[in-house]
Design a protein around this motif. Structure first.
Motif, short mmCIF file in Angstrom:
data_model
loop_
_atom_site.label_atom_id
_atom_site.label_comp_id
_atom_site.label_asym_id
_atom_site.label_seq_id
_atom_site.Cartn_x
_atom_site.Cartn_y
_atom_site.Cartn_z
N UNK A 169 -109.48 -77.69 13.49
CA UNK A 169 -108.44 -76.82 12.79
C UNK A 169 -107.50 -76.38 13.53
N UNK A 170 -107.51 -76.98 15.03
CA UNK A 170 -106.27 -76.63 15.68
C UNK A 170 -105.61 -77.77 16.23
N UNK A 171 -105.89 -79.01 15.85
CA UNK A 171 -105.31 -80.19 16.28
C UNK A 171 -104.09 -80.30 15.74
N UNK A 172 -103.81 -79.76 14.55
CA UNK A 172 -102.19 -80.05 13.87
C UNK A 172 -101.40 -79.25 14.75
N UNK A 173 -101.98 -78.06 15.01
CA UNK A 173 -100.80 -77.26 15.85
C UNK A 173 -100.63 -77.74 17.35
N UNK A 174 -101.79 -78.50 17.91
CA UNK A 174 -101.32 -78.79 19.17
C UNK A 174 -100.51 -80.00 19.17
N UNK A 175 -100.84 -81.05 18.11
CA UNK A 175 -99.73 -82.23 18.11
C UNK A 175 -98.28 -81.79 17.97
N UNK A 176 -98.21 -80.52 17.06
CA UNK A 176 -96.90 -79.88 16.81
C UNK A 176 -96.32 -79.71 17.97
N UNK A 177 -97.11 -79.07 18.87
CA UNK A 177 -96.49 -78.35 20.07
C UNK A 177 -96.21 -79.44 20.91
N UNK A 178 -96.88 -80.43 21.24
CA UNK A 178 -96.98 -81.63 21.87
C UNK A 178 -95.58 -82.44 21.54
N UNK A 179 -95.41 -82.50 20.29
CA UNK A 179 -94.15 -83.13 20.11
C UNK A 179 -92.81 -82.43 19.87
N UNK A 180 -93.05 -81.20 20.10
CA UNK A 180 -92.07 -80.30 19.84
C UNK A 180 -91.63 -80.32 18.29
N UNK A 181 -92.30 -80.32 17.60
CA UNK A 181 -92.07 -80.57 15.87
C UNK A 181 -91.66 -79.20 15.46
N UNK A 182 -90.47 -78.88 14.81
CA UNK A 182 -90.03 -77.76 14.26
C UNK A 182 -90.57 -77.58 12.76
N UNK A 183 -91.56 -76.60 12.50
CA UNK A 183 -92.04 -76.70 11.03
C UNK A 183 -91.53 -75.45 10.27
N UNK A 184 -90.35 -74.98 10.78
CA UNK A 184 -89.73 -73.65 10.17
C UNK A 184 -89.09 -74.18 8.59
N UNK A 185 -88.45 -75.26 8.53
CA UNK A 185 -87.77 -75.88 7.47
C UNK A 185 -88.89 -76.05 6.32
N UNK A 186 -89.80 -76.76 6.73
CA UNK A 186 -90.89 -76.87 5.99
C UNK A 186 -91.76 -75.68 5.31
#
Length: 553
Positions: free
Chosen positions: A142-159
């Motif tokens: 359940x936490x893997x998506x957030x970890x990948x986003x943090x690793x890739x510096x992926x901004x999810x605000x627009x989504x």
């Protein structure tokens, strides 16, 4: 960061107070010395199940306290604020747990009573404990998506914004469609009710006005004769008011002849004024209570219609105008429903498209980040004696029913431990020290994105030595540059990398056995590492090797 651990009467520990600092702290000691007691005590303070077996023999209770320095932006502070337990600025966060010998327990946060559930929630934010049976942290998909986003510096605000807009548009469309469908089933009723109300056209306050008018006219019919006679007695040349005026004019000619005549004239003047006022009031009353049979019949008929219609619709008479507007609006919604639905459907479709575009951007970004993470982890596996293993980050699309503000992807870390073996979740195919080494490889690759700032590794070096143990120590030391690490180890290579060294020892005094913990200075630390190298008998060669390890660290 964990700053202190205080233990009272836990198993073999009677009194123990430890201080911790940043960087890498190592805990060593002979097998059975009681290293697990420290972890059990820490786990108890962080919400683990209370077990009366932890209470030292002969004692009524065991007490464990831990203290943390928490940055002002740490999520643990948000949790504490929600529970009115936030520490004062500059003060540490203190968690205390008491376990009684009969099995009961109590929990405190900053000296205020708290639930064990809150302790568990705080513990998950403050500390990661990676042991051989750990199923949290990196092992929880359940936490893997957030970890990948943090690793890739992926901004999810627009989504996230697009998702909110889409769901809002969908909800508005569904609500409007339901309203129109419900109203359409009552079309005939609405048309009749609106026409009926429009024909009657009741006005606010009209029922009360009509009731008052009817009451007054009914009174007028009963009082008309008396009012008329009273008016006749006052009015006309022979009425009382005329006679009073005549008497006043006669007295006026002779009022100066005697004092009493003047007083009599003044009294007559007042009587004339009062009589004239009475005459005016009688005229007003006659007008207000005028009895008109035709008008009374008309008022009664409308009053009965208004009250009957109010009963029919189960509202107060004064609510009929508002009801008429509401029913007319519903009827209008049916008549223009197709147009409004078309507009809302278009808005929902456009919002869905914008969300899909933003989610697709996230998917592409995650795919790229997954490739980079896979390569980074692969670079860490061989030095940790996991060269036969493979790691991959799975990014796959979810069904639309499971789309969320974070996108439409499921992310999970998987491994294959042997050539040709299928990929599967890490926790299902790795065990023992292998599992901890996988976690270490991930931690190093992720550069500690999204994790707690205090991590504890329990015997991560189990079953390895030499170059692998050195690689583990080097990576732990590197990871500790951005976080606080505590490592329970049997490896001298790992122990030599520590910034601080705690020795756990067991001693016997008669029938009493105690576990104690000592912070080692330079000389004792060298001696402990030499013991780890040589065993029970410490040789000069082991001491020399210990010196080389410490100098190389």
């Amino acid at each position: 960061m964990l700053t202190g651990l205080s233990i009272r009467d836990v198993v073999l520990i009677d009194t123990l107070d430890l201080e911790f600092g940043p960087g890498l702290g190592v805990l060593t000691g002979e097998t059975g010395a009681g290293k697990s007691i420290l972890l059990d005590a820490l786990g108890l303070a962080l919400g683990a199940r209370a077990d009366s077996g932890l209470v030292r023999d002969g004692q009524p209770q065991a007490v464990v306290s831990v203290s943390f320095e928490v940055p002002h932006d740490h999520p643990a502070l948000d949790l504490l604020r929600d529970n009115a337990l936030e520490p004062e600025p500059g003060e540490p966060l203190v968690i205390r747990r008491i376990v009684k010998s009969d099995g009961g327990s109590r929990a405190f946060v900053n000296d205020q009573s708290a639930s064990v559930g809150l302790l568990r929630d705080l513990g998950s934010l403050l500390v990661e404990i990676h042991g051989q049976h750990d199923d949290r942290g990196l092992l929880n998909p359940r936490g893997h998506r957030a970890l990948l986003d943090a690793y890739g510096r992926i901004d999810t605000l627009a989504c996230e914004g697009a998702y909110r807009d889409w769901r809002t548009a969908e909800a508005k469309l569904a609500a409007t469609r339901e309203e129109i469908e419900l109203a359409a089933r009552d079309r005939d009723y609405l048309q009749h009710a609106v026409a009926e109300l429009a024909k009657l056209a009741p006005q606010p306050g009209e029922e009360e006005e009509l009731a008052e008018l009817r009451a007054n006219m009914q009174k007028g019919a009963r009082l008309a004769e008396d009012i008329a006679v009273a008016g006749q007695l006052l009015e006309g040349s022979e009425g009382g008011l005329s006679l009073l005026r005549q008497a006043a004019r006669r007295l006026e000619r002779i009022a100066d002849e005697h004092e009493k005549l003047g007083e009599a004239l003044a009294a007559l003047d007042r009587a004339v004024i009062e009589a004239a006022d009475a005459e005016d009031r009688l005229a007003e009353a006659a007008e207000a209570l005028a009895y008109d049979p035709a008008r009374l019949e008309e008022a009664e008929a409308r009053l009965f219609e208004i009250r009957a219609l109010a009963r029919k619709h189960r509202v107060e008479p004064d609510a009929l105008p508002a009801l008429a507007e509401d029913l007319a609006a519903k009827l209008h919604a049916i008549e223009v429903g197709d147009e409004s639905l078309a507009a809302l459907e278009t808005a929902a479709h456009d919002a869905h498209r914008r969300y899909a575009e933003e989610a697709a951007r996230l998917t592409d970004a995650r795919a790229g980040a997954a490739e980079r993470l896979d390569a980074a982890v692969a670079g860490e596996l061989a030095p940790l004696k996991l060269d036969a293993a493979k790691f991959r980050t799975v990014v796959e699309s979810l069904d639309e029913a499971h789309w969320s503000a974070a996108g439409r992807d499921r992310v999970e870390f998987e491994v294959s431990t042997n050539p040709g073996a299928p990929f599967a979740p890490l926790i299902k195919i790795a065990s023992g020290g292998e599992l901890s080494r996988f976690i270490l490889a991930l931690k190093v690759a992720l550069a500690e994105e999204g994790g707690a700032t205090t991590m504890i590794f329990d015997e991560i070096d189990r079953g390895v030595g030499g170059a692998v143990a050195s690689a583990i120590g080097e990576r732990l030391h590197r990871l500790a540059e951005g976080a606080q690490l505590l490592v329970v180890t049997h490896s001298p290579q790992v122990a030599a990398r520590g910034n601080r060294h705690l020795l756990i020892e067991k001693s016997h005094q008669g029938l009493v056995t105690r576990t104690s913990v000592h912070a080692l200075g330079e000389d004792r630390r060298r001696e402990e590492i030499a013991r780890m190298l040589s065993g029970a008998e410490i040789t000069d060669e082991a001491r020399a090797q210990a010196t080389r390890l410490l100098e190389a660290a």
